[in-house]
Design a protein around this motif. Structure first.
Motif, short mmCIF file in Angstrom:
data_model
loop_
_atom_site.label_atom_id
_atom_site.label_comp_id
_atom_site.label_asym_id
_atom_site.label_seq_id
_atom_site.Cartn_x
_atom_site.Cartn_y
_atom_site.Cartn_z
N ILE A 50 0.86 -1.18 0.00
CA ILE A 50 0.00 0.00 0.00
C ILE A 50 0.90 1.23 0.00
CG2 ILE A 50 -1.75 1.30 1.25
CD1 ILE A 50 -2.76 -1.31 2.43
N PHE A 51 0.79 2.03 -1.05
CA PHE A 51 1.61 3.24 -1.19
C PHE A 51 0.69 4.46 -1.22
CE2 PHE A 51 4.13 -0.02 -3.59
CZ PHE A 51 5.22 -0.07 -2.73
N ASP A 52 0.90 5.38 -0.27
CA ASP A 52 0.11 6.60 -0.19
C ASP A 52 1.00 7.79 -0.52
OD1 ASP A 52 -1.70 8.59 0.32
OD2 ASP A 52 -1.88 8.22 2.47
N GLU A 53 0.96 8.28 -1.75
CA GLU A 53 1.84 9.35 -2.24
C GLU A 53 3.29 9.00 -1.95
OE1 GLU A 53 0.59 11.58 -4.01
OE2 GLU A 53 -1.48 11.90 -3.41
N PRO A 54 3.78 7.84 -2.40
CA PRO A 54 5.10 7.34 -1.98
C PRO A 54 6.28 8.14 -2.52
CG PRO A 54 4.21 5.98 -3.73
CD PRO A 54 3.11 6.92 -3.33
N THR A 55 6.11 8.83 -3.65
CA THR A 55 7.23 9.55 -4.26
C THR A 55 7.23 11.03 -3.90
OG1 THR A 55 5.96 9.83 -6.31
CG2 THR A 55 7.42 7.93 -6.17
N SER A 56 6.42 11.42 -2.92
CA SER A 56 6.40 12.81 -2.47
C SER A 56 7.78 13.23 -1.99
CB SER A 56 5.37 12.97 -1.35
OG SER A 56 5.36 14.28 -0.85
N GLY A 57 8.34 14.27 -2.59
CA GLY A 57 9.66 14.75 -2.21
C GLY A 57 10.80 14.16 -2.99
N LEU A 58 10.54 13.16 -3.84
CA LEU A 58 11.60 12.56 -4.65
C LEU A 58 11.78 13.33 -5.95
CD1 LEU A 58 10.98 8.70 -4.38
CD2 LEU A 58 12.34 10.18 -2.89
N ASP A 59 13.03 13.34 -6.45
CA ASP A 59 13.26 13.97 -7.75
C ASP A 59 12.83 13.00 -8.86
OD1 ASP A 59 15.42 12.16 -8.48
OD2 ASP A 59 16.71 13.30 -7.14
N PRO A 60 12.70 13.48 -10.09
CA PRO A 60 12.20 12.62 -11.19
C PRO A 60 12.99 11.33 -11.39
CG PRO A 60 12.15 14.91 -11.86
CD PRO A 60 12.86 14.88 -10.53
N LEU A 61 14.31 11.38 -11.17
CA LEU A 61 15.13 10.17 -11.34
C LEU A 61 14.75 9.11 -10.32
CD1 LEU A 61 17.45 8.75 -12.78
CD2 LEU A 61 19.03 9.83 -11.16
N MET A 62 14.53 9.53 -9.08
CA MET A 62 14.15 8.58 -8.04
C MET A 62 12.71 8.10 -8.22
SD MET A 62 16.81 8.02 -6.20
CE MET A 62 17.76 8.15 -7.73
N LYS B 114 11.45 7.51 -11.07
CA LYS B 114 11.60 6.47 -12.09
C LYS B 114 12.08 5.15 -11.46
CE LYS B 114 13.61 5.76 -16.70
NZ LYS B 114 14.34 4.49 -16.47
N VAL B 115 13.01 5.25 -10.52
CA VAL B 115 13.49 4.05 -9.82
C VAL B 115 12.33 3.37 -9.10
CG1 VAL B 115 14.95 3.20 -7.94
CG2 VAL B 115 15.85 4.90 -9.55
N PHE B 116 11.51 4.16 -8.41
CA PHE B 116 10.34 3.60 -7.71
C PHE B 116 9.41 2.90 -8.70
CE2 PHE B 116 5.82 4.30 -6.74
CZ PHE B 116 5.69 3.45 -5.65
N SER C 296 -1.42 8.16 -5.75
CA SER C 296 -0.36 9.04 -6.23
C SER C 296 -0.93 10.30 -6.83
CB SER C 296 0.51 8.31 -7.26
OG SER C 296 1.49 9.18 -7.80
N HIS C 297 -0.22 11.43 -6.62
CA HIS C 297 -0.62 12.69 -7.25
C HIS C 297 -0.04 12.81 -8.64
CE1 HIS C 297 3.36 13.49 -5.58
NE2 HIS C 297 3.46 14.49 -6.41
N ILE C 298 0.86 11.87 -9.00
CA ILE C 298 1.48 11.89 -10.32
C ILE C 298 0.65 10.97 -11.23
CG2 ILE C 298 3.58 11.50 -11.65
CD1 ILE C 298 5.14 11.82 -9.01
N LEU C 299 -0.24 11.58 -12.03
CA LEU C 299 -1.18 10.78 -12.81
C LEU C 299 -0.46 9.95 -13.87
CD1 LEU C 299 -4.17 13.26 -13.21
CD2 LEU C 299 -3.80 11.48 -11.50
N SER C 300 0.64 10.45 -14.41
CA SER C 300 1.38 9.66 -15.40
C SER C 300 1.95 8.40 -14.75
CB SER C 300 2.51 10.50 -16.00
OG SER C 300 3.42 10.93 -14.99
#
Length: 293
Positions: free
Chosen positions: A153-165, A167-169, A187-191
């Motif tokens: 369960i991921f709730d906005e997991p990439t919040s605060g990460l840069d685009p490279l990170m 992509k890793v996620f 996620s707030h990142i629809l893509s």
């Protein structure tokens, strides 16, 4: 299909504020479900209810066929969770915290942990109080991904990460998906959701307003057409189902309701089309149009 997560008519109030009015959805075994909605729509409240952190007022909520409030301890043995703002013990190092989380879970893989630390470019020896928000998220992600779970369960997991990170996620989630794991991703990142999710659940003001595969939901929005013709393209603006028409000489860009797409393509042949490009609607188009309505 076997349902790992079942939420039925979930309701929750905080005082007079009705955070969740009537939330119903499910997550099947081996499926990635994108759970999206604007801030305040009820995403985090729903996920915290799933985790047994918040007690529901009404409705049925189960994971692995167990009640999330009464049997939360058994459920937590089989899940990994990452919130949108990871809080850590400031005097422990990132590596010590990851090891502690893995020990508490009981199914950690040290080789996987070390590989993830490298991939996410985390300094595991640094004290957590010196971490940025992005590095705190990395600690949570590494701890969650380094253990063997049946549900993530991921709730906005990439919040605060840069685009490279980010992509890793996404690559790590794709690996989980290939191995048949079940994932609920808010996620707030629809893509990101569009890339990873098998199905999408959209929540608005505490209610589920749309649910289905992207293919099933695309009928709710429009494709974008760009054409160049030998004859005057202006008449296209009068066709049924055409919106946002922009013309430059004999070139035009416009949106089309998908139910009219075939009829419009037939009519376009009369204009001697030299070039045509069709772009299907994105999840962002669907999301924005739905909320504008």
């Amino acid at each position: 299909m076997e349902k790992i997560v079942k939420v039925s008519h979930l309701q929750k109030k905080f005082g007079k504020f009705e955070a969740l009015r009537d939330v119903t959805f499910s997550v099947n075994y081996g499926e990635v479900v994108g759970f999206i909605g604007p801030n305040g729509a009820g995403k985090s409240t729903t996920l915290r209810t799933l985790l047994g952190v918040i007690k529901r007022d009404r409705g049925d909520v189960e994971i692995f066929g167990k009640d999330v409030w009464k049997e939360s301890t058994e459920i937590h043995k089989r899940i990994s969770y990452v919130p949108g703002d990871v809080v850590l013990w400031g005097n422990l190092s990132g590596g010590e915290i990851i090891d502690l989380f893995m020990k508490l879970h009981g199914c950690g893989d040290k080789q996987k942990r070390d590989a993830l630390i490298q991939r996410f470019e985390l300094d595991p020896k640094k004290k957590a109080k010196g971490y940025s928000k992005g590095n705190r998220q990395k600690v949570g992600l590494i701890a969650a991904l380094a253990v063997e779970s049946d549900l993530y369960i991921f709730d906005e997991p990439t919040s605060g990460l840069d685009p490279l990170m980010e992509k890793v996620f996404q690559e790590e989630v794709e690996q989980l998906k290939k191995s048949g794991k079940t994932i609920l991703l808010s996620s707030h990142i629809l893509s990101e959701v569009e890339r990873l999710a098998d199905r999408v659940v959209i929540i608005r003001q505490g209610e589920i307003v749309e649910s289905g595969t992207l293919h099933e939901l695309r009928h709710l929005t429009r494709s974008t057409i760009t054409i160049e013709t030998e004859r005057d393209v202006a008449k296209v603006a009068t066709f049924n189902g055409v919106f946002d028409f922009i013309q430059v000489h004999n070139q035009a860009t416009f949106s089309v309701d998908n139910q009219y797409l075939n009829d419009i393509l037939i009519q376009l042949t009369q204009l001697n089309v030299k070039k045509i490009e069709s772009i299907p609607p994105t999840l962002e188009d669907l999301f924005i149009r739905h909320y504008e309505n």
